[in-house]
Design a protein around this motif. Sequence first.
Motif, PDB file in Angstrom:
ATOM      1  N   LYS A   6       0.842  -1.204   0.000  1.00 14.52           N
ATOM      2  CA  LYS A   6       0.000   0.000   0.000  1.00 14.52           C
ATOM      3  C   LYS A   6       0.879   1.257   0.000  1.00 14.52           C
ATOM      4  CE  LYS A   6      -3.966   2.180   2.094  1.00 14.52           C
ATOM      5  NZ  LYS A   6      -5.050   2.113   3.067  1.00 14.52           N
ATOM      6  N   GLU A   7       1.961   1.232   0.763  1.00 14.55           N
ATOM      7  CA  GLU A   7       2.877   2.379   0.784  1.00 14.55           C
ATOM      8  C   GLU A   7       3.514   2.603  -0.586  1.00 14.55           C
ATOM      9  OE1 GLU A   7       5.736   2.484   3.974  1.00 14.55           O
ATOM     10  OE2 GLU A   7       4.215   1.893   5.441  1.00 14.55           O
ATOM     11  N   ASN A   8       3.875   1.502  -1.273  1.00 13.43           N
ATOM     12  CA  ASN A   8       4.430   1.622  -2.620  1.00 13.43           C
ATOM     13  C   ASN A   8       3.427   2.251  -3.582  1.00 13.43           C
ATOM     14  OD1 ASN A   8       6.878   0.504  -1.929  1.00 13.43           O
ATOM     15  ND2 ASN A   8       6.473  -1.493  -2.834  1.00 13.43           N
ATOM     16  N   ILE A   9       2.175   1.811  -3.467  1.00 16.58           N
ATOM     17  CA  ILE A   9       1.120   2.340  -4.340  1.00 16.58           C
ATOM     18  C   ILE A   9       0.905   3.821  -4.063  1.00 16.58           C
ATOM     19  CG2 ILE A   9      -1.364   2.242  -4.817  1.00 16.58           C
ATOM     20  CD1 ILE A   9      -1.090  -0.864  -4.349  1.00 16.58           C
ATOM     21  N   MET A  10       0.799   4.186  -2.790  1.00 19.61           N
ATOM     22  CA  MET A  10       0.589   5.595  -2.448  1.00 19.61           C
ATOM     23  C   MET A  10       1.796   6.428  -2.874  1.00 19.61           C
ATOM     24  SD  MET A  10      -2.464   5.613  -1.409  1.00 19.61           S
ATOM     25  CE  MET A  10      -2.758   7.190  -0.611  1.00 19.61           C
TER      26      MET A  10
END
Length: 102
Positions: A6-10
């Motif tokens: 999720k952090e990579n996507i954000m």
Amino acid sequence: MEEALKENIMGALENVVDPELGIDIVNLGLVYKVEMDDAGILTVDMTLTSMGCPMAGVIVDQVKAAVSEIPEVKDAIVNVVWSPPWTKDKMSRYAKIALGVQ
């Protein structure tokens, strides 16, 4: 979805800049939800600062391009939603300072 993904996507979405305001869509608070199914289909629920935004198509294309570089993401669906409506309160402190918003 695991937190690191999720952090990579954000992080990838922070590369998508609203062309009118010059601030990325994450710090503007335009991204409401990101979810990914077991097949690697990412769904992004986001809004725009105004309903008549002439750059809507460009921003959606940029979102898809940004997340396509993440190996786990096989495809992306971007839903532009209007509920809840976007307000300046959704902006990060960084965006408020950059735009001079109180």
